[in-house]
Write a protein that holds these residues in place. Structure first.
Motif, short mmCIF file in Angstrom:
data_model
loop_
_atom_site.label_atom_id
_atom_site.label_comp_id
_atom_site.label_asym_id
_atom_site.label_seq_id
_atom_site.Cartn_x
_atom_site.Cartn_y
_atom_site.Cartn_z
N ALA A 174 1.17 -0.97 0.06
CA ALA A 174 0.05 -0.44 0.19
C ALA A 174 0.45 0.97 -0.10
O ALA A 174 1.96 1.64 0.19
CB ALA A 174 -1.44 0.14 0.97
N ARG A 175 0.26 1.97 -0.72
CA ARG A 175 0.88 3.96 -0.67
C ARG A 175 0.08 4.68 0.39
O ARG A 175 -0.02 3.88 1.13
CB ARG A 175 0.24 4.37 -1.79
N ASP A 176 1.17 5.51 0.29
CA ASP A 176 0.73 6.72 1.82
C ASP A 176 -1.19 6.93 1.88
O ASP A 176 -0.99 6.89 2.99
CB ASP A 176 1.49 7.74 1.50
N ASP A 177 -1.18 6.45 1.21
CA ASP A 177 -3.10 7.20 0.85
C ASP A 177 -3.36 5.73 0.97
O ASP A 177 -5.02 5.67 0.90
CB ASP A 177 -2.88 7.20 -0.79
N GLY A 178 -2.99 4.48 0.83
CA GLY A 178 -4.05 3.58 1.61
C GLY A 178 -4.22 2.29 0.48
O GLY A 178 -4.57 1.21 0.57
N TRP A 179 -4.33 3.35 -1.10
CA TRP A 179 -4.16 2.35 -2.28
C TRP A 179 -2.94 1.95 -2.22
O TRP A 179 -2.17 2.34 -2.59
CB TRP A 179 -4.57 3.19 -3.29
N SER A 180 -3.46 0.20 -2.89
CA SER A 180 -2.64 -0.47 -3.45
C SER A 180 -2.38 -0.77 -5.33
O SER A 180 -3.75 -1.34 -5.63
CB SER A 180 -2.32 -2.44 -3.42
N ASN A 229 -5.30 1.90 -21.07
CA ASN A 229 -3.82 2.18 -20.46
C ASN A 229 -4.80 2.69 -18.69
O ASN A 229 -3.82 3.45 -18.17
CB ASN A 229 -3.25 3.34 -20.28
N VAL A 230 -5.42 1.60 -18.32
CA VAL A 230 -6.87 2.04 -17.37
C VAL A 230 -5.67 0.91 -16.16
O VAL A 230 -5.83 -0.38 -16.29
CB VAL A 230 -8.25 1.26 -17.36
N HIS A 231 -5.47 1.58 -14.84
CA HIS A 231 -5.15 0.61 -13.83
C HIS A 231 -6.17 0.30 -12.86
O HIS A 231 -6.46 1.52 -12.32
CB HIS A 231 -3.24 1.16 -13.51
N ILE A 232 -5.88 -1.13 -12.48
CA ILE A 232 -6.77 -0.81 -11.10
C ILE A 232 -6.09 -0.84 -9.42
O ILE A 232 -5.04 -1.16 -9.65
CB ILE A 232 -7.24 -1.97 -11.20
N TYR A 233 -6.61 0.25 -8.40
CA TYR A 233 -6.34 -0.04 -7.21
C TYR A 233 -7.10 -0.30 -6.33
O TYR A 233 -8.63 -0.38 -6.12
CB TYR A 233 -5.58 1.34 -7.36
N VAL A 234 -6.42 -1.17 -5.53
CA VAL A 234 -7.73 -1.82 -4.86
C VAL A 234 -7.58 -1.63 -3.05
O VAL A 234 -5.65 -1.29 -2.60
CB VAL A 234 -7.50 -3.26 -4.41
#
Length: 239
Positions: A174-180, A229-234
């Motif tokens: 996870a990044r600082d904003d909580g999304w991965s 180029n759509v990326h999925i974050y969870v």
């Protein structure tokens, strides 16, 4: 060394311990990881139990390696495969190995190959002992290659192990904003759980699987106007 579809691979099949019916799908799966530069199948080809393999040997240009069973109850096929693997390893022409067997006897071989910096892809049934599975960079349960109609998960409470694997991965990258990013999650899972495969849960892609998990929320982010180029974050859903 980076993983590439152009990596040269040796496919070594323990024919005494693998089903001929999956041969075509097995090779198609292997093509996702690289080019099968060497294809060999080991067994006692004088015995009737390997009859099913013979048509696949010619069709897919797999070299049969004869190994007589000199002593009943002793698997000389394993020794022959291991010796050939070490010879190929020392030649230095390959980027990785595909070991096709459900036999734990290849655990040390897998470890030795990885110690030399090469990839090891394992293929075997769900009964394959965990030490062999863990010794591979990636392990594919061959049951998913035989499925014609995937059975999708219906009750997440019956899959506590899946939740543990996914949540651990999401939190780890996870990044600082909580999304991965989903790609980072997938890479983490593969490195830490070689046998993980979304197809075991009825989905051909990890992205399709995570969309069904109630304990996750996801976002689609586009970094330009091209939909490709759509990326999925969870991230883990708040309680």
């Amino acid at each position: 060394m980076s993983e590439s579809e152009n990596n040269k691979l040796a496919v070594l099949i323990d024919a005494d311990n693998a089903q001929a019916a999956i041969c075509q799908k097995l090779l198609a799966e292997i093509s996702k990881f690289g080019i099968a530069s060497v294809k060999r199948a080991y067994g006692d080809w004088t015995t009737p139990n390997l009859k099913g393999w013979k048509q696949h040997l010619h069709k897919h240009a797999i070299q049969p390696v004869q190994q007589f069973s000199y002593t009943q109850g002793k698997n000389s096929t394993d020794s022959s495969l291991i010796i050939d693997a070490m010879d190929l390893l020392h030649e230095g022409r390959l980027d990785g190995f595909c070991l096709v067997s459900s036999d734990s006897d290849f655990t040390r071989l897998a470890n030795r190959i990885r110690e030399s910096g090469l990839y090891v892809y394992g293929f075997g049934e769900k009964k394959t002992p965990e030490p062999f599975v863990a010794a591979c960079d990636k392990f594919v349960h061959t049951e998913v290659l035989r499925k014609t109609d995937s059975h999708k998960i219906k009750d997440e409470s019956k899959n506590p192990k899946l939740k543990e694997i996914v949540i651990d991965a999401v939190n780890a990258v996870a990044r600082d904003d909580g999304w991965s990013s989903l790609s980072a999650v997938g890479s983490y899972i593969t490195k830490n759980t070689p046998s993980f495969d979304s197809r075991n849960y009825g989905y051909d892609k990890l992205g399709k699987l995570v969309r069904t998990l109630s304990y996750l929320e996801f976002q689609e982010r586009s970094f330009n106007e091209q939909a490709s180029n759509v990326h999925i974050y969870v991230r883990e859903r708040s309680a």
